[in-house]
Design an enzyme around this catalytic site. Sequence first.
Site, PDB file in Angstrom:
ATOM      1  N   GLY A 165      33.030 -20.043 -47.693  1.00  0.00           N
ATOM      2  CA  GLY A 165      32.513 -18.927 -48.470  1.00  0.00           C
ATOM      3  C   GLY A 165      32.218 -17.675 -47.667  1.00  0.00           C
ATOM      4  N   GLU A 287      44.016 -23.495 -50.389  1.00  0.00           N
ATOM      5  CA  GLU A 287      44.112 -23.776 -48.960  1.00  0.00           C
ATOM      6  C   GLU A 287      44.514 -25.231 -48.749  1.00  0.00           C
ATOM      7  OE1 GLU A 287      40.386 -23.341 -46.952  1.00  0.00           O
ATOM      8  OE2 GLU A 287      39.314 -24.676 -48.324  1.00  0.00           O
ATOM      9  N   ASN A 289      43.513 -28.347 -45.979  1.00  0.00           N
ATOM     10  CA  ASN A 289      42.724 -28.823 -44.853  1.00  0.00           C
ATOM     11  C   ASN A 289      43.517 -29.901 -44.119  1.00  0.00           C
ATOM     12  OD1 ASN A 289      40.228 -27.311 -45.105  1.00  0.00           O
ATOM     13  ND2 ASN A 289      39.963 -28.409 -47.031  1.00  0.00           N
ATOM     14  N   ARG A 291      42.998 -32.245 -42.006  1.00  0.00           N
ATOM     15  CA  ARG A 291      42.067 -33.189 -41.378  1.00  0.00           C
ATOM     16  C   ARG A 291      41.547 -34.156 -42.430  1.00  0.00           C
ATOM     17  NH1 ARG A 291      37.530 -31.370 -43.801  1.00  0.00           N
ATOM     18  NH2 ARG A 291      37.238 -29.139 -44.053  1.00  0.00           N
ATOM     19  N   ARG A 337      26.504 -36.071 -51.729  1.00  0.00           N
ATOM     20  CA  ARG A 337      26.149 -35.775 -50.342  1.00  0.00           C
ATOM     21  C   ARG A 337      24.630 -35.660 -50.250  1.00  0.00           C
ATOM     22  NH1 ARG A 337      30.572 -31.460 -47.900  1.00  0.00           N
ATOM     23  NH2 ARG A 337      32.392 -32.190 -49.089  1.00  0.00           N
TER      24      ARG A 337
END
Length: 447
Positions: A165, A287, A289, A291, A337
């Site tokens: 962000g 996008e 990632n 990983r 989380r």
Amino acid sequence: MFSKILIANRGEIALRVLRACKELGIATVAVHSTADADAMHVRLADESVCIGPPPARDSYLNIPSLLAACEITGADAVHPGYGFLSENARFADILAAHGVAFIGPSPEHIRIMGDKIEAKRTAMQLGIPVVPGSDGAVTSEVEARRIAADIGYPVLIKASAGGGGRGMKVAHTPEDLEVALGTARSEAKAAFGDDAVYIEKYLAKPRHIEIQVLGDGNGNAVHLGERDCSLQRRHQKVWEEALSPALNESQRQEIGETVAAAMRKLRYSGAGTVEFLYEDGEFYFIEMNTRLQVEHPVTEMITGIDIVNEQIRVASGSPLSMRQSDITFNGHAIECRINAEDPRTFAPSPGRISYFHPPGGLGVRVDSGVYQGYVIPPYYDSLIGKLIVHGRNRVECMMRLRRCLDEFVVDGIRSTIPLFRALVDDPDIANGVYDIHWLENWLGSHD
């Protein structure tokens, strides 16, 4: 197969990788800062090396120290986990130059996908749908006004080298554009050392849908379905689930195969996640990632595939252990989380955990590196652990999650468990009708 893997990370993800290594019969090396000397992964690893003082730049981001740890211990591979150096092409190059394998994609693919402009350009070439916007970096306000007029307001200005962000601003009118452009550039420069920005169409109420992929670098690639990561605060994911309650089977197969086909063309190696905004039945690439993702466990729960195991096998030169036709989706999984934060203000709450009791039972997984008496240091992210639950369907999964949140006890510090207890009882969450703005709007109405 590798004989010894150095885990260049900390916390729950270091422990997650360590467990996969042990199940493959591979020796492990834990690295740690002085603040993490008592961490669980350090205690369980075959060897450990202190690589510096608490600040990440002096320890977990210190490439010479990590190289020295490889040489001292004889590690022939490094698993970077997520964060830190996991998407650092230079680190991968340096390891290769010293004869140490990087458990991840090629440095070339890390570079391509690490530059948001180049990533979007590559996605278009590979047939992945993208958000309408500029073809590259926007160099002037005049150009920005022309592009914004073409695609229509509101528009989103994003840092090319960005993430989380930072360097991201919305302009609703031509009058907003000049200020938003300047602010985004300043933030991008401060955060990433690069003030390049680009412009995209701003979608009003999209969901955040991501596709998990695995490739072996030889033109073989599969997708493991999607995850819905739309519940976010300040562009940071809070709650993730698989499969998405917003997609039907036809949409799932179509976007999954589109992404898998693109990874085959790219000859991608290892685990990766292609992220989209989804609105009105359309997917828009944002996008990739290159990983392991924080939320990978929900995909593992519904597929039965050990993603970290596959990363290690592929990096050692083995082909993928499955074909697309072997992959099936079983039930529903949700991850919360659990952070060491005030559940209302989200202020960090480091300190000693006086009592820790994670939930258990059928379909329950807790990925955490903490234990009773452990001190959460103030130097790193505030993740206590991840609560992942699985059910035969979403209703059963939600019921199990509610029960687990009532069982989960973390005393001595503040945690976000109360936030999830409130979310699981909200009708919108129960019905799966939310978008990427929902949580911040909900938090604003509950102040």
